[in-house]
Write an enzyme that holds these catalytic residues in place. Structure first.
Site, PDB file in Angstrom:
ATOM      1  N   HIS A 180       0.860  -1.191   0.000  1.00 53.70           N
ATOM      2  CA  HIS A 180       0.000   0.000   0.000  1.00 53.70           C
ATOM      3  C   HIS A 180       0.889   1.233   0.000  1.00 53.70           C
ATOM      4  O   HIS A 180       1.968   1.230   0.577  1.00 53.70           O
ATOM      5  CB  HIS A 180      -0.900   0.012   1.242  1.00 53.70           C
ATOM      6  CG  HIS A 180      -2.060   0.918   1.097  1.00 53.70           C
ATOM      7  ND1 HIS A 180      -2.000   2.257   1.388  1.00 53.70           N
ATOM      8  CD2 HIS A 180      -3.310   0.694   0.635  1.00 53.70           C
ATOM      9  CE1 HIS A 180      -3.182   2.807   1.152  1.00 53.70           C
ATOM     10  NE2 HIS A 180      -3.996   1.883   0.693  1.00 53.70           N
TER      11      HIS A 180
ATOM     12  N   ASP B 295      -7.885  -5.237  -0.559  1.00 56.91           N
ATOM     13  CA  ASP B 295      -8.290  -6.047  -1.720  1.00 56.91           C
ATOM     14  C   ASP B 295      -7.948  -7.518  -1.577  1.00 56.91           C
ATOM     15  O   ASP B 295      -8.350  -8.316  -2.438  1.00 56.91           O
ATOM     16  CB  ASP B 295      -7.610  -5.486  -2.975  1.00 56.91           C
ATOM     17  CG  ASP B 295      -8.155  -4.102  -3.289  1.00 56.91           C
ATOM     18  OD1 ASP B 295      -7.371  -3.141  -3.272  1.00 56.91           O
ATOM     19  OD2 ASP B 295      -9.366  -3.995  -3.490  1.00 56.91           O
TER      20      ASP B 295
END
Ligand code: SDX
Length: 394
Positions: A270, A328
């Site tokens: 991320h 996700d």
């Protein structure tokens, strides 16, 4: 009010705005919506309560909650001519292509030069977009499978209404399973907002030119589609299917570490979180609850994902680079278990993120100091020089 310019991986990433909406502490793995921890909101509130909180800055009381839900319900249907837009698409068009087109086209039905400095104009646009997104997403799905559109039934909750439009048919009444409705509602909450991610920044930039909110949402949807952003849940499930078995995990971990291989572990890493994405932990629990409810707790992909997470988190490369599962990583598995097809995952993400996009759009246009966004660049091209006439160029 603009922040410092910093040069980061090819982009001038700016602290381009101040916001009161969402706070992320990437090192601690903390996510707050208007100061409330995502863990508490996911457990104690429903998605429209969270949407109300994001928009208004405070959680609704009972009366405000009912009033907000009723307002949204009044706008769930789309103008009947919009149903004809879908016929222009191939049946196998990616649903995100349909979403970009149809949501942008809402401008021609619901934007007539409104002055969005007026609260009423903003409130109407917000209600219409947040109410119609589930209807349009469900229509995109129905169109892709050749089934008739199912119209909203406003006696149902926002999320149950969406599930009925997705999975119901005129032949028999669809009765949403409350456990699955609650699970999808939590998934919406986990995706509602996330500070200045790529698609939200796109919305702010597009909206800052005075583009109407419907066109601005279409810009956000287009950006979210990318596999490095909202498309990662679809890419992650495809990756898990490709890995197929735990025995092949080391092979893919090695590829993810190989600088000469463009392969990245989808659902991992991320730009901001250098610790666990708090949403990933919550998503893993929702995933387990849904699979258990459906008697699928031994789901092959879920077990593979947990094993992949375990191996990756023990690998020095991932530890050193602080790469953890993100929102996700599990969301594809749980959406697949809910009966949502892979190519619809990012549409679900867009549906939920619309409440964040609209909130951030409103925060931007109501900022008395806002101006059209105009990021600058660090010019690294040729120095000034004169043109060589064509007949003298070699
Ligand atoms: C979302 O911004 C948001 O908030 C987005 C989002 C939201 O809610 O809006 O959270 C939603 O987009 C989540 C991210 C979904 N994307 C994916 O899961 C795709 C896979 N992830 C990677 O593409 C990547 O992690 C990014 C794009 C998400 C971040 O990439 P960065 O900025 O390169 O991450 P980094 O700087 O922390 O990377 C450090 C290193 C780099 O290697 P070096 O240059 O140091 O050698 O780790 C590598 C990266 O190449 N790396 C990975 C990796 N992610 C980063 N290596 C293997 N697999 C990965 N997944």
């Amino acid at each position: 009010k603009t922040g410092l310019f910093t040069y980061d991986s090819g982009f001038l990433s700016t602290a381009s705005c101040q916001s009161k909406v969402t706070y992320i502490d990437g090192d601690k793995g903390e996510l707050l919506y208007r100061g409330y921890p995502i863990e508490q909101l996911a457990e104690q509130c429903n998605f429209l309560e969270v949407a109300y909180l994001l928009k208004n800055g405070e959680l609704p009381n009972k009366q405000q909650k009912v009033g907000f839900e009723d307002t949204i319900k009044n706008h769930t249907m789309v103008h009947d001519q919009i149903t004809r837009f879908f016929n222009g698409f191939r049946r196998d068009a990616h649903p995100m292509a349909v979403m970009v087109g149809v949501v942008g086209a809402l401008s021609s039905f619901y934007h007539h030069g409104e002055d969005y400095s007026k609260p009423d104009a903003r409130r109407k646009a917000y209600s219409r977009i947040v109410a119609k997104m589930p209807t349009i997403v469900a229509m995109a799905y129905k169109y892709s499978i050749g089934q008739p559109f199912v119209y909203p039934k406003n006696e149902l909750s926002y999320t149950a209404n969406f599930m009925r439009m997705m999975f119901g048919t005129p032949c028999e009444e669809y009765k949403p399973n409350p456990v699955l409705v609650r699970a999808l509602d939590i998934i919406f909450t986990l995706h509602a907002d996330h500070e200045q991610n790529a698609s939200t920044s796109t919305v702010r930039l597009a909206g800052s030119s005075g583009a109407n909110p419907f066109a601005t949402m279409a810009a956000g949807i287009a950006c979210l589609w990318g596999p490095a952003h909202g498309g990662a849940n679809e890419a992650c499930l495809n990756m898990l299917e490709e890995i197929g078995d735990v025995s092949r995990v080391p092979e893919f971990i090695a590829r993810a570490k190989d600088k000469n291989d463009s392969f990245k572990l989808m659902g991992f890493g991320h730009r901001v979180y250098k610790n666990f994405d708090p949403r990933a932990k919550l998503m893993r629990k929702v995933c387990y609850d849904v699979l258990t409810e459906m008697g699928l707790e031994n789901d092959r992909l879920f077990k593979l994902a947990m094993e992949l997470e375990k191996i990756a988190l023990e690998d020095p490369y991932f530890v050193e680079k602080k790469l953890y599962p993100n929102v996700d990583f599990y969301s594809g598995i749980v959406q697949k278990a809910l009966g949502i097809p892979t190519d619809m995952f990012t549409c679900i993400f867009a549906l939920a993120r619309t409440v964040g996009w609209m909130t951030q759009w409103e925060e931007m246009i109501t900022d008395p100091e806002y101006k059209i966004g105009r990021p600058r660049q660090l010019y690294i091209g040729a120095a000034r020089r004169d043109v060589t006439p064509l007949d003298k160029r070699n």
